[in-house]
Enzyme design. Structure first.
Site, PDB file in Angstrom:
ATOM      1  N   ARG A  62       0.837  -1.207   0.000  1.00 41.85           N
ATOM      2  CA  ARG A  62       0.000   0.000   0.000  1.00 41.85           C
ATOM      3  C   ARG A  62       0.871   1.256   0.000  1.00 41.85           C
ATOM      4  O   ARG A  62       0.592   2.228  -0.713  1.00 41.85           O
ATOM      5  CB  ARG A  62      -0.916  -0.039   1.231  1.00 41.85           C
ATOM      6  CG  ARG A  62      -2.000   1.017   1.208  1.00 41.85           C
ATOM      7  CD  ARG A  62      -3.137   0.662   2.161  1.00 41.85           C
ATOM      8  NE  ARG A  62      -3.998   1.816   2.337  1.00 41.85           N
ATOM      9  CZ  ARG A  62      -4.113   2.508   3.473  1.00 41.85           C
ATOM     10  NH1 ARG A  62      -3.437   2.139   4.544  1.00 41.85           N
ATOM     11  NH2 ARG A  62      -4.901   3.554   3.537  1.00 41.85           N
ATOM     12  N   HIS A  66       0.792   4.199  -2.831  1.00 38.97           N
ATOM     13  CA  HIS A  66       0.536   5.604  -2.463  1.00 38.97           C
ATOM     14  C   HIS A  66       1.699   6.508  -2.874  1.00 38.97           C
ATOM     15  O   HIS A  66       1.492   7.639  -3.307  1.00 38.97           O
ATOM     16  CB  HIS A  66       0.293   5.729  -0.956  1.00 38.97           C
ATOM     17  CG  HIS A  66      -1.087   5.331  -0.535  1.00 38.97           C
ATOM     18  ND1 HIS A  66      -1.810   6.006   0.423  1.00 38.97           N
ATOM     19  CD2 HIS A  66      -1.880   4.307  -0.942  1.00 38.97           C
ATOM     20  CE1 HIS A  66      -2.993   5.429   0.590  1.00 38.97           C
ATOM     21  NE2 HIS A  66      -3.055   4.387  -0.227  1.00 38.97           N
ATOM     22  N   ASP A  67       2.927   6.007  -2.714  1.00 41.61           N
ATOM     23  CA  ASP A  67       4.097   6.807  -3.088  1.00 41.61           C
ATOM     24  C   ASP A  67       4.184   6.968  -4.603  1.00 41.61           C
ATOM     25  O   ASP A  67       4.344   8.075  -5.112  1.00 41.61           O
ATOM     26  CB  ASP A  67       5.373   6.154  -2.552  1.00 41.61           C
ATOM     27  CG  ASP A  67       6.620   6.968  -2.872  1.00 41.61           C
ATOM     28  OD1 ASP A  67       6.626   8.182  -2.598  1.00 41.61           O
ATOM     29  OD2 ASP A  67       7.583   6.412  -3.417  1.00 41.61           O
ATOM     30  N   GLY A  72       5.086   9.825  -8.854  1.00 42.99           N
ATOM     31  CA  GLY A  72       6.111   8.835  -9.199  1.00 42.99           C
ATOM     32  C   GLY A  72       6.778   8.196  -8.001  1.00 42.99           C
ATOM     33  O   GLY A  72       6.649   8.640  -6.858  1.00 42.99           O
ATOM     34  N   ASP A  74       9.353   7.883  -5.761  1.00 39.37           N
ATOM     35  CA  ASP A  74      10.482   8.754  -5.388  1.00 39.37           C
ATOM     36  C   ASP A  74      10.661   8.905  -3.882  1.00 39.37           C
ATOM     37  O   ASP A  74      11.399   9.778  -3.421  1.00 39.37           O
ATOM     38  CB  ASP A  74      10.306  10.140  -6.024  1.00 39.37           C
ATOM     39  CG  ASP A  74       8.992  10.823  -5.633  1.00 39.37           C
ATOM     40  OD1 ASP A  74       8.284  10.301  -4.743  1.00 39.37           O
ATOM     41  OD2 ASP A  74       8.669  11.880  -6.220  1.00 39.37           O
ATOM     42  N   SER A  76       8.893  10.226  -1.747  1.00 36.67           N
ATOM     43  CA  SER A  76       8.405  11.498  -1.180  1.00 36.67           C
ATOM     44  C   SER A  76       7.491  11.236   0.013  1.00 36.67           C
ATOM     45  O   SER A  76       7.370  12.065   0.916  1.00 36.67           O
ATOM     46  CB  SER A  76       7.673  12.320  -2.244  1.00 36.67           C
ATOM     47  OG  SER A  76       6.698  11.535  -2.906  1.00 36.67           O
ATOM     48  N   GLU A  89       3.953  14.849   2.436  1.00 34.70           N
ATOM     49  CA  GLU A  89       3.011  13.868   1.878  1.00 34.70           C
ATOM     50  C   GLU A  89       2.516  12.856   2.925  1.00 34.70           C
ATOM     51  O   GLU A  89       1.368  12.438   2.913  1.00 34.70           O
ATOM     52  CB  GLU A  89       3.746  13.120   0.764  1.00 34.70           C
ATOM     53  CG  GLU A  89       2.904  12.663  -0.375  1.00 34.70           C
ATOM     54  CD  GLU A  89       3.771  12.088  -1.492  1.00 34.70           C
ATOM     55  OE1 GLU A  89       3.750  10.856  -1.667  1.00 34.70           O
ATOM     56  OE2 GLU A  89       4.480  12.851  -2.172  1.00 34.70           O
ATOM     57  N   ASN A  95      -2.916   9.168   3.868  1.00 35.39           N
ATOM     58  CA  ASN A  95      -1.700   8.427   4.228  1.00 35.39           C
ATOM     59  C   ASN A  95      -1.572   8.161   5.724  1.00 35.39           C
ATOM     60  O   ASN A  95      -0.668   7.440   6.150  1.00 35.39           O
ATOM     61  CB  ASN A  95      -0.456   9.172   3.734  1.00 35.39           C
ATOM     62  CG  ASN A  95      -0.317   9.131   2.220  1.00 35.39           C
ATOM     63  OD1 ASN A  95      -0.813   8.205   1.578  1.00 35.39           O
ATOM     64  ND2 ASN A  95       0.347  10.127   1.649  1.00 35.39           N
ATOM     65  N   HIS A 195      -5.546  -6.192  -2.960  1.00 31.04           N
ATOM     66  CA  HIS A 195      -6.448  -6.329  -1.804  1.00 31.04           C
ATOM     67  C   HIS A 195      -6.596  -7.781  -1.364  1.00 31.04           C
ATOM     68  O   HIS A 195      -7.326  -8.063  -0.419  1.00 31.04           O
ATOM     69  CB  HIS A 195      -7.835  -5.753  -2.129  1.00 31.04           C
ATOM     70  CG  HIS A 195      -7.856  -4.268  -2.206  1.00 31.04           C
ATOM     71  ND1 HIS A 195      -8.911  -3.545  -2.730  1.00 31.04           N
ATOM     72  CD2 HIS A 195      -6.933  -3.336  -1.844  1.00 31.04           C
ATOM     73  CE1 HIS A 195      -8.640  -2.259  -2.681  1.00 31.04           C
ATOM     74  NE2 HIS A 195      -7.442  -2.104  -2.147  1.00 31.04           N
ATOM     75  N   THR A 196      -5.935  -8.692  -2.045  1.00 34.18           N
ATOM     76  CA  THR A 196      -5.969 -10.095  -1.627  1.00 34.18           C
ATOM     77  C   THR A 196      -5.240 -10.294  -0.292  1.00 34.18           C
ATOM     78  O   THR A 196      -5.437 -11.311   0.375  1.00 34.18           O
ATOM     79  CB  THR A 196      -5.348 -11.008  -2.710  1.00 34.18           C
ATOM     80  OG1 THR A 196      -5.492 -12.375  -2.298  1.00 34.18           O
ATOM     81  CG2 THR A 196      -3.881 -10.721  -2.941  1.00 34.18           C
ATOM     82  N   ASP A 248      -9.570 -10.080   2.491  1.00 34.94           N
ATOM     83  CA  ASP A 248      -9.896 -11.397   1.963  1.00 34.94           C
ATOM     84  C   ASP A 248     -10.062 -12.332   3.151  1.00 34.94           C
ATOM     85  O   ASP A 248      -9.089 -12.770   3.755  1.00 34.94           O
ATOM     86  CB  ASP A 248      -8.766 -11.873   1.028  1.00 34.94           C
ATOM     87  CG  ASP A 248      -8.896 -13.337   0.641  1.00 34.94           C
ATOM     88  OD1 ASP A 248      -9.952 -13.935   0.917  1.00 34.94           O
ATOM     89  OD2 ASP A 248      -7.935 -13.880   0.067  1.00 34.94           O
ATOM     90  N   ASP A 256      -3.103 -14.396  -3.623  1.00 35.38           N
ATOM     91  CA  ASP A 256      -3.731 -15.300  -4.583  1.00 35.38           C
ATOM     92  C   ASP A 256      -4.857 -14.551  -5.307  1.00 35.38           C
ATOM     93  O   ASP A 256      -4.946 -13.327  -5.204  1.00 35.38           O
ATOM     94  CB  ASP A 256      -4.266 -16.554  -3.870  1.00 35.38           C
ATOM     95  CG  ASP A 256      -5.175 -16.225  -2.687  1.00 35.38           C
ATOM     96  OD1 ASP A 256      -5.761 -15.104  -2.668  1.00 35.38           O
ATOM     97  OD2 ASP A 256      -5.322 -17.055  -1.778  1.00 35.38           O
TER      98      ASP A 256
END
Length: 332
Positions: A62, A66-67, A72, A74, A76, A89, A95, A195-196, A248, A256
């Site tokens: 995650r 998000h980064d 890009g 990086d 940040s 950020e 976040n 999200h698995t 899940d 999976d």
């Protein structure tokens, strides 16, 4: 003087035109001579951390997303706010729920690398490599990670809001967040398969299990047994915002294709999960991944490889931070 090999030029030229210019400078052997133990140090640290803290893999996946999706890959997102840069950020609302384990493992790896080869490996490369290794460790596909990213010189919370999709968006809104960055709907669905593993905080889906409408306490598109279980798990979520449920429920710690099978059975936690399984633009892709794990793994690997080089900084457009949570110099 460099030797010139005329026959190699067309091959190199094709490589450069097939990649964004900055990512064409990356390669998988970037640290082969400058930090030969790079891969080993990352691998050993993630194995130790994941073995004791299973939330690390979904957490870093995650964090990586998000980064990368915000300006890009990086690093940040790792910058801590200061008096000189009060809205980094990391402090954006979206976040604040990122996993502490994910930040911890980056710090552990960076510390080990600074002892082995000081000032060589960027924090953004650590995120990319650790994410791939953790995905593989929990059963997901392997994909090559090109290296040589530099760390950002800017970290601005306001950019996160513009970049990240949210659970309250329509599918049109989510698709636009991806297509504007040149990701296809199929790549978007493949990446959502992350999200698995991991969990979602109750507040993100509470509207589906409490006071859904005037006629129904729960969202009728949600599997009734799941809804009943979630109401029990989340009953005190307003007092304890850390309360969460596994994305899940069948195999929460294994990478999976169960997430896609769940979506089609009304076992997805989020409204956006349900929509993926019914919208004609995404339903056929969800159905394919639900029955063909290999197809999902191949598409996920390609999408992750593409995302990992999205808008990377190279050369003087970035730096190799000494500490991942602060710039080497105070920004003007």
């Amino acid at each position: 003087m460099h030797n010139y090999y005329p026959m190699a030029f067309p091959i190199l030229f094709l490589l450069f035109i097939s990649l964004p210019f900055s990512s064409a400078k990356l390669n998988i052997n970037y640290y082969k001579t400058t930090c030969p133990d790079f891969e080993k140090i990352v691998r050993e640290n993630i194995y130790t951390k994941q073995s004791t803290s299973p939330a690390t893999a979904p957490g870093i996946l995650r964090l990586f997303f998000h980064d990368c999706i915000t300006d890009g890959c990086d690093a940040s997102l790792l910058i801590t706010s200061t008096a000189y840069n009060p809205h980094a950020e990391r402090d954006a609302d979206l976040n604040l729920s990122l996993s502490g384990d994910a930040f911890d493992i980056i710090v552990n790896i960076k510390n080990a690398l600074e002892l082995a080869c000081p000032g060589i490996v960027s924090c953004s490369d650590i995120i990319a490599q650790a994410t791939r290794d953790l995905v593989k460790m929990v059963g997901g596909p392997f994909y090559p990670v090109r290296l040589g990213r530099k760390d950002s010189l800017v970290s601005d919370a306001s950019r996160t809001i513009k970049a990240l999709p949210t659970t309250k968006m329509t599918l049109d809104g989510i698709i636009e967040k991806f297509t504007i960055k040149n990701f296809t709907i199929r790549e978007m669905v493949a990446l959502t398969g992350a999200h698995t593993i991991g969990f979602t905080h109750c507040k993100e889906f509470s509207n589906r299990i409490f006071n859904f409408s005037k006629t129904s306490e729960i969202d009728p598109t949600l599997h009734p047994k799941l809804a009943q279980g979630l109401r029990e798990v989340c009953k005190n979520y307003t007092h304890d915002p850390t309360m969460a449920a596994f994305n899940d429920v069948r195999s929460p710690g294994k990478f999976d294709n169960a997430y896609f099978q769940n979506v089609l059975k009304g076992l997805g936690l989020l409204t956006t999960d349900y929509i993926l399984g019914v919208d004609p633009r995404t339903k056929p892709i969800v159905e394919l991944y639900a029955k063909d794990e290999q197809a999902f793994f191949e598409d996920f690997a390609k999408a992750m490889e593409k995302l990992s080089v999205f808008q990377v900084k190279t050369g003087k457009k970035g730096e190799v931070r000494s500490r991942c949570d602060q710039f080497n110099h105070i920004p003007n």
